[in-house]
Enzyme design. Structure first.
Site, PDB file in Angstrom:
ATOM      1  N   LYS A 173       0.863  -1.190   0.000  1.00 27.98           N
ATOM      2  CA  LYS A 173       0.000   0.000   0.000  1.00 27.98           C
ATOM      3  C   LYS A 173       0.897   1.238   0.000  1.00 27.98           C
ATOM      4  O   LYS A 173       1.531   1.554   1.003  1.00 27.98           O
ATOM      5  CB  LYS A 173      -0.894   0.049   1.246  1.00 27.98           C
ATOM      6  CG  LYS A 173      -1.931   1.171   1.132  1.00 27.98           C
ATOM      7  CD  LYS A 173      -2.406   1.701   2.451  1.00 27.98           C
ATOM      8  CE  LYS A 173      -1.585   2.823   2.998  1.00 27.98           C
ATOM      9  NZ  LYS A 173      -1.592   4.074   2.215  1.00 27.98           N
ATOM     10  N   GLU A 248      11.052   0.901   9.288  1.00 26.18           N
ATOM     11  CA  GLU A 248      11.978   2.008   8.999  1.00 26.18           C
ATOM     12  C   GLU A 248      11.222   3.287   9.330  1.00 26.18           C
ATOM     13  O   GLU A 248      10.282   3.653   8.622  1.00 26.18           O
ATOM     14  CB  GLU A 248      12.387   2.013   7.520  1.00 26.18           C
ATOM     15  CG  GLU A 248      13.075   0.760   7.049  1.00 26.18           C
ATOM     16  CD  GLU A 248      14.467   0.565   7.631  1.00 26.18           C
ATOM     17  OE1 GLU A 248      14.991   1.495   8.275  1.00 26.18           O
ATOM     18  OE2 GLU A 248      15.017  -0.524   7.448  1.00 26.18           O
ATOM     19  N   CYS A 282      14.344  10.995   5.686  1.00 31.64           N
ATOM     20  CA  CYS A 282      14.502  10.515   7.060  1.00 31.64           C
ATOM     21  C   CYS A 282      15.942  10.622   7.551  1.00 31.64           C
ATOM     22  O   CYS A 282      16.180  10.686   8.753  1.00 31.64           O
ATOM     23  CB  CYS A 282      14.031   9.072   7.148  1.00 31.64           C
ATOM     24  SG  CYS A 282      14.763   8.039   5.869  1.00 31.64           S
ATOM     25  N   GLU A 379      11.024  15.682  14.672  1.00 34.98           N
ATOM     26  CA  GLU A 379      11.249  15.645  13.233  1.00 34.98           C
ATOM     27  C   GLU A 379      10.446  16.769  12.576  1.00 34.98           C
ATOM     28  O   GLU A 379       9.236  16.859  12.763  1.00 34.98           O
ATOM     29  CB  GLU A 379      10.785  14.269  12.705  1.00 34.98           C
ATOM     30  CG  GLU A 379      11.388  13.910  11.388  1.00 34.98           C
ATOM     31  CD  GLU A 379      10.985  12.511  10.890  1.00 34.98           C
ATOM     32  OE1 GLU A 379       9.896  12.029  11.248  1.00 34.98           O
ATOM     33  OE2 GLU A 379      11.774  11.928  10.134  1.00 34.98           O
TER      34      GLU A 379
HETATM   35  P1  NAP Z   1       3.212   8.170   7.799  1.00 33.03           P
HETATM   36  O1  NAP Z   1       2.196   9.216   8.013  1.00 33.03           O
HETATM   37  O2  NAP Z   1       3.646   7.361   8.948  1.00 33.03           O
HETATM   38  O3  NAP Z   1       2.619   7.236   6.635  1.00 33.03           O
HETATM   39  C1  NAP Z   1       3.360   6.146   6.113  1.00 33.03           C
HETATM   40  C2  NAP Z   1       2.392   5.156   5.506  1.00 33.03           C
HETATM   41  O4  NAP Z   1       1.567   4.609   6.547  1.00 33.03           O
HETATM   42  C3  NAP Z   1       1.435   5.753   4.483  1.00 33.03           C
HETATM   43  O5  NAP Z   1       1.213   4.833   3.448  1.00 33.03           O
HETATM   44  C4  NAP Z   1       0.170   5.940   5.308  1.00 33.03           C
HETATM   45  O6  NAP Z   1      -1.009   5.972   4.521  1.00 33.03           O
HETATM   46  C5  NAP Z   1       0.204   4.707   6.165  1.00 33.03           C
HETATM   47  N1  NAP Z   1      -0.626   4.742   7.374  1.00 33.03           N
HETATM   48  C6  NAP Z   1      -1.081   5.813   8.047  1.00 33.03           C
HETATM   49  N2  NAP Z   1      -1.829   5.409   9.123  1.00 33.03           N
HETATM   50  C7  NAP Z   1      -1.826   4.056   9.112  1.00 33.03           C
HETATM   51  C8  NAP Z   1      -2.402   3.057   9.941  1.00 33.03           C
HETATM   52  N3  NAP Z   1      -3.126   3.370  11.019  1.00 33.03           N
HETATM   53  N4  NAP Z   1      -2.197   1.766   9.641  1.00 33.03           N
HETATM   54  C9  NAP Z   1      -1.447   1.410   8.567  1.00 33.03           C
HETATM   55  N5  NAP Z   1      -0.885   2.320   7.733  1.00 33.03           N
HETATM   56  C10 NAP Z   1      -1.066   3.627   8.009  1.00 33.03           C
HETATM   57  O7  NAP Z   1       4.541   8.775   7.135  1.00 33.03           O
HETATM   58  P2  NAP Z   1       4.658   9.774   5.930  1.00 33.03           P
HETATM   59  O8  NAP Z   1       4.216  11.111   6.379  1.00 33.03           O
HETATM   60  O9  NAP Z   1       4.047   9.171   4.714  1.00 33.03           O
HETATM   61  O10 NAP Z   1       6.249   9.765   5.694  1.00 33.03           O
HETATM   62  C11 NAP Z   1       7.137  10.530   6.412  1.00 33.03           C
HETATM   63  C12 NAP Z   1       7.757   9.733   7.543  1.00 33.03           C
HETATM   64  O11 NAP Z   1       8.408   8.592   7.007  1.00 33.03           O
HETATM   65  C13 NAP Z   1       8.842  10.485   8.289  1.00 33.03           C
HETATM   66  O12 NAP Z   1       8.710  10.254   9.663  1.00 33.03           O
HETATM   67  C14 NAP Z   1      10.131   9.872   7.753  1.00 33.03           C
HETATM   68  O13 NAP Z   1      11.237   9.997   8.628  1.00 33.03           O
HETATM   69  C15 NAP Z   1       9.711   8.461   7.561  1.00 33.03           C
HETATM   70  N6  NAP Z   1      10.591   7.778   6.619  1.00 33.03           N
HETATM   71  C16 NAP Z   1      11.490   6.874   7.117  1.00 33.03           C
HETATM   72  C17 NAP Z   1      12.364   6.225   6.249  1.00 33.03           C
HETATM   73  C18 NAP Z   1      13.369   5.240   6.765  1.00 33.03           C
HETATM   74  O14 NAP Z   1      13.969   4.551   5.939  1.00 33.03           O
HETATM   75  N7  NAP Z   1      13.594   5.138   8.050  1.00 33.03           N
HETATM   76  C19 NAP Z   1      12.306   6.494   4.881  1.00 33.03           C
HETATM   77  C20 NAP Z   1      11.376   7.411   4.415  1.00 33.03           C
HETATM   78  C21 NAP Z   1      10.508   8.042   5.296  1.00 33.03           C
HETATM   79  P3  NAP Z   1      -1.659   7.336   3.948  1.00 33.03           P
HETATM   80  O15 NAP Z   1      -0.583   8.369   3.930  1.00 33.03           O
HETATM   81  O16 NAP Z   1      -2.115   6.942   2.599  1.00 33.03           O
HETATM   82  O17 NAP Z   1      -2.784   7.682   4.852  1.00 33.03           O
END
Ligand code: NAP
Length: 491
Positions: A173, A248, A282, A379
């Site tokens: 997803k 991650e 990240c 962050e």
């Molecule tokens: P996010 O809000 O945590 O969302 C990540 C994914 O999780 C999206 O597909 C989101 O869907 C989904 N999601 C949201 N609520 C969920 C739930 N209750 N159950 C299952 N899935 C759910 O993160 P983001 O804003 O997209 O990305 C930014 C974050 O990613 C930052 O914190 C960044 O540091 C982190 N990141 C980490 C890495 C690493 O390698 N460590 C790499 C890249 C990014 P929807 O958005 O479609 O609602």
């Protein structure tokens, strides 16, 4: 306008959810429309992955490798399509998509085409005199994957490809707002000969489709890239069924500049490390920790380079910095910057959202921040670098480690002993010396602490998707085995 949907059992399918519009954050204009999946579509996708698993798991490593090698070639040939989709759905500059996102993804696929044929284990041997022991590595099974919006293609590749190389089937997803390149990846994989059902894509929001996938009873593993709070929710959902997880999560990378550092290199490295992908990375450099004697020159130098950064149309190769992913996210970033002076921070440059369409935000440097302040601890995920001074090496390492995160860090020094000590002392999954950001397919990426656990990329990532089985064979053919006497003496 592309009409996208979900990819289940080898084809684009109509899903029953509401229509969703993908928006270009640089213009606010619609890029694509697709029907959202619903939890019932997740069931369909998981059933398809389950049905496809035995055949793919039993394919030889060479057969899996051949499909991945072809996929790497097809993805390379589709570079302009993938770049255009990535630029329009994320607003990232075309230079970044062309030189980093797409070639990095192609190289990663190519790497796992090779790695698929290199499974490792202990030597088969008679570790007990009466038995031969051997190790089998077997695909974990059906993998559920959830990815974020900042690097949609790379994050999908980092999760999906090692799973496929290991013989797993996958349901992914992508973030609701950036589904396009993940759907294209699935189509290219089918063109490369991946059997139907081995890779499925369900588009939809995290709250319903993501939650349904993370908590699905019939997957075997859940892998996630995204924020720390959501990652923990995903882990809880998977824990109901005792499923293996790999997470991650967020980061707050320290960027430590010792007093013997090449100051020009550190200044330039800090700007590049902080602004990559508009700071929505990240591993981005977010906390500069600078020797007192270099502090003023570092702050002045970074501010000067930042002031020359060109914001603009991401499709223009002369653009350095694209917009933030959305107006909502820009408001979050701006709010944190606006609150910084109240906690002692000094906004040296930036802190401005330019007039006009798109969620742009100027590169921002905040000096003299307090260790307790929000911009130092949390962050921001925007083009914002914060800076503090340190007094001695111990203080530098203490400040670097004073965070719940542990994803990445860098140390800038010309002293080889100091560099080695810093790489030992800093608590992070990656420590760069005199650089910040580069990644390579052969080496692992993954964090400690609140940044998660498990690895993407490299042979270590392949291992995430393999279970180890011990096969122990009696080689005596004896009925009355010695050890039976421990249990009973008369038959
Ligand atoms: P996010 O809000 O945590 O969302 C990540 C994914 O999780 C999206 O597909 C989101 O869907 C989904 N999601 C949201 N609520 C969920 C739930 N209750 N159950 C299952 N899935 C759910 O993160 P983001 O804003 O997209 O990305 C930014 C974050 O990613 C930052 O914190 C960044 O540091 C982190 N990141 C980490 C890495 C690493 O390698 N460590 C790499 C890249 C990014 P929807 O958005 O479609 O609602």
């Amino acid at each position: 306008m592309t009409v996208a949907s979900s990819w289940i059992d080898g084809a684009l399918v109509k899903t029953g959810g509401a229509q969703h519009t993908v928006i270009n954050p640089a213009t606010g204009e619609a890029v694509a429309e697709f029907a959202l999946a619903q939890p019932g579509d997740v069931d369909r996708a998981v059933a398809s992955a389950r049905a496809a698993l035995p055949g793919w798991k039993r394919a030889t490593p060479a057969e899996r490798s051949a499909v991945l090698a072809k996929l790497a070639k097809l993805a390379d040939d589709a570079t302009s399509e993938l770049v255009a989709e990535e630029v329009s759905q994320t607003g990232k500059p075309v230079r970044l998509a062309t030189e980093f996102d797409v070639p990095g993804s192609v190289d990663n696929i190519d790497f796992f085409a090779g790695a698929a044929r290199h499974l490792e284990g202990k030597a088969s041997a008679e570790y007990s005199a009466d038995h031969t022991s051997s190790i089998r590595r077997e695909a974990v099974g059906v993998v559920a994957t959830i990815t974020p919006w900042n690097y949609p293609l790379q994050m999908a590749v980092w999760k999906v490809i090692p799973a496929l190389a290991a013989g797993c089937s996958v349901v992914i997803k992508p973030a609701e707002i950036t589904p396009l390149t993940t759907l294209t990846l699935a189509r290219l994989a089918a063109d490369a000969g991946l059997p139907d059902g081995v890779l499925n894509v369900v588009t939809g929001s995290g709250a319903d489709v993501g939650a349904a996938l993370a908590g699905h009873a019939d997957v075997d593993m859940v892998t996630f890239t995204g924020s720390t709070p959501v990652g923990r929710r995903v882990m809880l959902a998977a824990a109901q069924h005792g499923h293996r997880t790999q997470l991650e999560l967020g980061g707050k990378a320290p960027f430590v500049v010792f007093d013997d550092a090449d100051l020009d290199a550190a200044i330039q490295g800090a700007v590049a490390g902080a602004l990559i992908n508009t700071g929505q990375d990240c591993t981005a450099a977010t906390r500069a920790i600078v020797a007192q004697g270099l502090y003023d020159d570092f702050v002045a130098g970074v501010a000067e380079v930042m002031s020359k950064i060109v914001l603009g149309d991401p499709a223009d190769p002369d653009t350095d910095l694209g917009p933030l992913i959305s107006a909502v996210h820009r408001a979050k970033v701006a709010g944190m910057v606006e609150r910084a002076p109240g906690e002692g921070g000094r906004v040296v440059t930036g802190g401005v959202a330019p007039e006009g369409p798109g969620s742009f935000y100027r590169p921002t440097l905040i000096a003299d921040v307090a260790e307790t302040s929000e911009v130092w601890r949390d962050e921001i995920f925007g083009p914002v670098l914060t800076v503090r001074a340190f007094t001695d090496d111990d203080d530098a390492i203490r400040q670097a480690n004073d965070t719940k995160y542990g994803l990445a860090a860098s140390a800038w020094t010309r002293d080889v002993y100091r560099a080695q000590r810093a790489s030992r002392e800093i608590h992070a999954g990656c420590v760069w010396i005199n650089d910040h950001i580069p990644i390579i397919s052969e080496m692992p990426h993954g964090g400690f602490g609140a940044s998660g656990f498990g690895k993407d990329m490299s042979q270590y990532s392949l291992e995430e998707y393999l279970s180890i089985k011990h096969v122990m064979s009696d080689i005596t053919g004896v009925v009355d085995k010695d050890w039976h006497r421990t249990i009973f003496t008369k038959r």
